[in-house]
Design a protein around this motif. Sequence first.
Motif, short mmCIF file in Angstrom:
data_model
loop_
_atom_site.label_atom_id
_atom_site.label_comp_id
_atom_site.label_asym_id
_atom_site.label_seq_id
_atom_site.Cartn_x
_atom_site.Cartn_y
_atom_site.Cartn_z
N ILE A 1 -5.01 5.24 -9.49
CA ILE A 1 -4.38 6.03 -8.54
C ILE A 1 -5.10 6.16 -7.35
CG2 ILE A 1 -3.24 8.23 -7.52
CD1 ILE A 1 -1.44 6.38 -9.72
N SER A 2 -6.58 6.39 -7.44
CA SER A 2 -7.48 6.61 -6.45
C SER A 2 -7.89 5.18 -5.67
CB SER A 2 -8.93 7.23 -6.98
OG SER A 2 -9.57 6.27 -7.78
N ALA A 3 -7.56 4.22 -6.42
CA ALA A 3 -7.71 2.71 -5.76
C ALA A 3 -6.75 2.42 -4.71
CB ALA A 3 -8.14 1.67 -6.77
N ILE A 4 -5.58 2.96 -4.64
CA ILE A 4 -4.42 2.42 -4.07
C ILE A 4 -4.44 3.36 -2.58
CG2 ILE A 4 -3.06 1.70 -5.92
CD1 ILE A 4 -1.32 4.03 -5.58
N PRO A 5 -3.85 2.81 -1.54
CA PRO A 5 -3.67 3.50 -0.13
C PRO A 5 -2.68 4.87 -0.40
CG PRO A 5 -3.25 1.23 0.02
CD PRO A 5 -3.28 1.47 -1.55
N GLU B 1 -1.88 -2.15 4.24
CA GLU B 1 -1.06 -3.16 3.59
C GLU B 1 -1.02 -2.73 2.18
OE1 GLU B 1 -1.49 -7.64 2.85
OE2 GLU B 1 -1.99 -7.03 5.05
N PHE B 2 -0.12 -3.06 1.53
CA PHE B 2 0.02 -3.06 0.08
C PHE B 2 -1.06 -3.93 -0.52
CE2 PHE B 2 4.88 -2.06 -0.71
CZ PHE B 2 4.59 -0.79 -0.02
N SER B 3 -1.85 -3.11 -1.47
CA SER B 3 -3.09 -3.93 -2.21
C SER B 3 -3.41 -2.89 -3.44
CB SER B 3 -4.12 -4.20 -1.17
OG SER B 3 -4.76 -2.95 -0.83
N CYS B 4 -4.08 -3.60 -4.27
CA CYS B 4 -4.68 -2.66 -5.53
C CYS B 4 -5.95 -3.09 -5.41
CB CYS B 4 -3.71 -3.12 -6.59
SG CYS B 4 -4.10 -2.09 -8.11
N SER C 1 1.50 0.26 -6.02
CA SER C 1 2.27 0.50 -4.78
C SER C 1 3.58 0.07 -5.06
CB SER C 1 1.84 0.01 -3.61
OG SER C 1 0.50 0.33 -3.18
N LEU C 2 3.78 -1.18 -5.57
CA LEU C 2 5.28 -1.94 -6.06
C LEU C 2 5.70 -1.19 -7.07
CD1 LEU C 2 4.40 -5.58 -5.46
CD2 LEU C 2 5.08 -4.01 -3.81
#
Length: 294
Positions: A254-258, A291-294, A215-216
Motif C-alpha cells: 500500500i505504501s508503494a502506490i500513489p 499516473e497509475f503505477s505500482c 490502483s486497478l
Amino acid sequence: MATLLDVNGLNKYFSGRRKMFGKSASVHVTRNVSFTLDGGETLGIVGETGAGKSTVGRQVLRLIEPDSGSVRFHGDEVLSMKAPALRSFRQRAQMIFQDPFSSLDPHLTIRDAVAEPLTIHRKMSRDERDERVLDVLQRVGLRQDQLQKYPKEFSGGQLQRIAIARALITDPDFIVCDEPVAALDVSIQAQVLNLLVDLQNERGMSYLFISHDLSLVRFLAHRVAVMYKGEIVELATSDEIFENPQHPYTKSLISAIPQLRRRNSSRQVDAMSDESDSEPVLGEDLVADKEFSC
C-alpha cells in the motif's frame, strides 16, 4: 449471494528450479491457498512477481493441475471432473490472458478465433455462430468489417477486446483475468476496465482479477487477497485492505502506490478513445495524484 467458487487448500510444487546439495529441490509455488467467490463478485489477487498469483488462476481452471486441494464450482468438485463434466465447466469458466496477441492464433481471422469455443462446445450452424460472433464483437466495440482481419492488423487495445470477446462467447459465469490490462497504455486500460464492469453489471459474472497494480485492483475488486511467497497472507474487502491493512507485507504494498481518493461510489473510469494520444481523465470517481503505477 450464493457462493460460485470455493477454493480450499491449493498446493503446487515445481521441481528442478534450484539445487540443494547437488540435487533438484521442489519449490512450493502455492501453499494452502483458500478463498471463496460469490456470484457477481470480483476478487482481486495482488502480490509481487513470483508470488503465485497466475498459478492460482490456472489451477482453478485446471490449466495447471494442483498437487493437492479442492476447487468447487457451483458445489461440484472441478479437480475430479471427467471429460464430459470438464467440458461443461470450461464453457462456464474462461480466462483472459495478459498478452492478447500470444493468446490468439495468428493464422486465424478474428471471426474464426472468436468462434472457436463455439465450434468446440456448441452445436450450432455456421450462420448461428457468425451471428453470435458479430453480436459479441460489437458488444466489445469492434465492427463487422473487421471480422476477416488477422491479429497483426489490430492495436493492443483492440486485441484485448477481442480476447475478452473470445472469453465471453460461451456466456461464462466466471472469468479469470490474468493481468488483462498490464500491456496497455493508461487510456486503453480505462476502456477495458469499464467494459469489464459494464459486462459484470449486465450479466452478473464473477471475476478473479490478478494484478500487480493495486490502483486497478482497488477500482475493480470487491475483495482483495494479498499473496506473498505462494500464500494468501491477508484477505478482506477492498476498503479494509486499502484503509486498514493488517499484514506487514500488505502495508508495504500500500505504501508503494500513489495516494488515491474517491469522489463517489460509481465504478466507472473516464477514458479517451483508442486514437487519442492524450492522458485519460479519471476525475469522476477515481483520482490519482500521479499516473497509475505500482
